[in-house]
Scaffold this motif. Structure first.
Motif, mmCIF file in Angstrom:
data_model
loop_
_atom_site.group_PDB
_atom_site.id
_atom_site.type_symbol
_atom_site.label_atom_id
_atom_site.label_comp_id
_atom_site.label_asym_id
_atom_site.label_seq_id
_atom_site.Cartn_x
_atom_site.Cartn_y
_atom_site.Cartn_z
ATOM 1 N N LEU A 143 9.002 7.016 -1.167
ATOM 2 C CA LEU A 143 8.310 7.697 -0.074
ATOM 3 C C LEU A 143 9.111 7.644 1.218
ATOM 4 O O LEU A 143 9.118 8.603 1.983
ATOM 5 N N TYR A 144 9.731 6.530 1.493
ATOM 6 C CA TYR A 144 10.645 6.474 2.627
ATOM 7 C C TYR A 144 11.582 5.295 2.458
ATOM 8 O O TYR A 144 11.333 4.394 1.658
ATOM 9 N N SER A 153 12.273 9.920 5.318
ATOM 10 C CA SER A 153 11.036 10.004 4.548
ATOM 11 C C SER A 153 11.129 11.131 3.540
ATOM 12 O O SER A 153 11.944 12.046 3.671
ATOM 13 N N ALA A 158 4.457 12.207 3.173
ATOM 14 C CA ALA A 158 5.260 10.997 3.343
ATOM 15 C C ALA A 158 5.758 10.857 4.774
ATOM 16 O O ALA A 158 6.107 9.753 5.203
ATOM 17 N N ASP A 161 3.421 8.582 6.299
ATOM 18 C CA ASP A 161 3.694 7.206 5.883
ATOM 19 C C ASP A 161 4.766 6.579 6.767
ATOM 20 O O ASP A 161 4.643 5.429 7.205
ATOM 21 N N ARG A 189 -0.240 3.910 1.398
ATOM 22 C CA ARG A 189 -0.443 4.400 0.032
ATOM 23 C C ARG A 189 0.227 3.422 -0.915
ATOM 24 O O ARG A 189 1.400 3.115 -0.765
ATOM 25 N N GLN A 193 4.787 -0.116 -1.620
ATOM 26 C CA GLN A 193 5.065 -0.014 -0.199
ATOM 27 C C GLN A 193 4.756 -1.336 0.481
ATOM 28 O O GLN A 193 3.625 -1.777 0.517
ATOM 29 N N GLY A 343 7.595 3.019 -2.035
ATOM 30 C CA GLY A 343 6.765 3.982 -2.757
ATOM 31 C C GLY A 343 7.492 4.794 -3.795
ATOM 32 O O GLY A 343 8.637 4.550 -4.144
ATOM 33 N N ARG A 344 6.799 5.812 -4.290
ATOM 34 C CA ARG A 344 7.366 6.776 -5.220
ATOM 35 C C ARG A 344 6.784 8.137 -4.947
ATOM 36 O O ARG A 344 5.607 8.286 -4.671
ATOM 37 N N GLN A 345 7.623 9.151 -5.014
ATOM 38 C CA GLN A 345 7.132 10.505 -4.883
ATOM 39 C C GLN A 345 6.615 11.001 -6.226
ATOM 40 O O GLN A 345 6.977 10.498 -7.270
ATOM 41 N N VAL A 352 0.521 8.980 -5.494
ATOM 42 C CA VAL A 352 1.729 8.165 -5.534
ATOM 43 C C VAL A 352 1.312 6.746 -5.880
ATOM 44 O O VAL A 352 0.549 6.124 -5.171
#
Length: 357
Positions: A143-144, A153, A158, A161, A189, A193, A343-345, A352
């Motif tokens: 995510l970032y 990001s 995101a 985020d 999220r 993270q 995170g993960r996209q 996510v």
């Protein structure tokens, strides 16, 4: 007062512009102390989608900012303007923290700020970023990425985020949570993270863990086991482990420990409770256990964390002078060469969940 400047020019995406303005433009109700001084900087009137924007200052103002935000770039096949690239590079050389939202990473890459660093952008354009800038280590999943003075990001949501992450670094989790509440968005999220927050994003109603996660969060003071969680979810421990791995990217016990640490952070920020009391309230049992896990996860002892964020979130009316820098969180996130990868996209619709690897 920290200055935040948005670097804009023709072709910027209006959603990312609006997100940054909402987060940094005004303080949430009840937050004491100075907020950000927000400025929109551009070469003149610029068009963002169907909107015409009048910047407050020229691009040369970026060099005077504490933080420079570069919103998404609409046409990645078009090279960003030289004056924008030069202004962003100059600002970073002057000591500014520079963050890109979505495809704004192409501007940072063109300025050479991402060379040798891990970075991300919208999942649909990560291949293009990697191909055009081979010295950048592009991660299409997170995510970032926080490299300290340079942050990037992923796409669209995101950007929020990352903006909340910046607020959290500057003001602590309580203030970031207040901003999130005002904007009616989750303060964080879930999915690896490592942010200064206390609650994960609820799973969709039809997810196998949708009812279990809130149940656990209401019982953090209790000595829960994997068997307890499996019994509540109505499944075997092995089956539960598979669902947790798919949903959160980690094990049930690691997820539970993370929530206990986050709850401890909130109590340290918002209460005067002693470490022994917080240890009981978070299910750690003893102050020794809490200190060991907290120090390993956050990187500093609980007392140090409290002094840092209480100075930011509950300032004395007569206090003067600068406060200490926020404490970086570590442990749940994966660190690559000094960068924080979060995170993960998802490449299509859906939440996510997965932890970065």
């Amino acid at each position: 007062m920290k200055t935040v400047s948005l670097a804009v020019t023709d072709g910027m995406l209006h959603l990312e512009l609006a997100l940054a303005c909402e987060v940094f433009g005004s303080a949430p109700a009840g937050v004491a102390g100075p907020w950000y001084d927000l400025a929109v900087c551009g070469p003149g009137p610029v068009r963002a989608g169907r909107f015409l924007l009048e910047p407050d200052h020229g691009l040369d103002r970026l060099a005077r900012a504490d933080t420079v935000i570069v919103p998404g770039w609409a046409d990645i096949d078009e090279e960003p303007p030289d004056d924008l690239v030069d202004a962003v590079r100059t600002a970073h050389e002057a000591g500014a923290r520079v963050a890109s939202l979505c495809t704004g990473a192409f501007v940072l890459a063109a300025a050479g700020l991402l060379d040798g660093l891990r970075a991300t952008t919208h999942w649909a354009h990560t291949r293009a970023l990697a191909a055009r800038h081979p010295r950048v280590e592009v991660d299409p999943d997170v995510l970032y990425v926080d490299n300290g003075s340079v942050l990037t990001s992923a796409g669209k949501a995101a950007a929020m985020d990352l903006c909340l992450h910046l607020v959290r670094l500057d003001h602590g989790s309580s203030v970031a949570n207040a901003v999130a509440r005002r904007l009616v968005v989750p303060p964080h999220r879930d999915g690896g993270q490592a942010q200064f927050v206390t609650t994960p994003v609820p799973a969709p109603d039809n997810h196998p863990l949708a009812a279990l996660l809130p149940w656990v969060l209401e019982r953090l003071d209790q000595p829960l086991t994997v068997e307890d969680l499996a019994r509540q979810a109505g499944m075997s421990s092995r089956h539960l482990g598979r669902h947790f791995k798919a949903a959160t990217g980690t094990t049930p016990l690691q997820w539970l420990l993370t929530q206990r640490i986050r709850h401890a952070q909130e109590l340290l920020e918002q209460t005067d409770d002693g470490i022994d009391t917080i240890a009981v309230a978070t299910g750690m049992g003893t102050a020794t256990t809490l200190r060991r896990h907290f120090n390993r996860t956050v990187g500093v002892p609980p007392d140090t964390y409290r002094r840092t964020f209480r100075a930011r979130t509950r300032p004395s009316p007569t206090a003067a002078g600068p406060v200490s820098s926020p404490v970086p969180l570590r442990g749940e996130e994966e660190s690559f060469g000094g960068s924080l990868v979060v995170g993960r996209q998802t490449g299509a619709a859906g939440p996510v969940w997965s932890r970065s690897r």
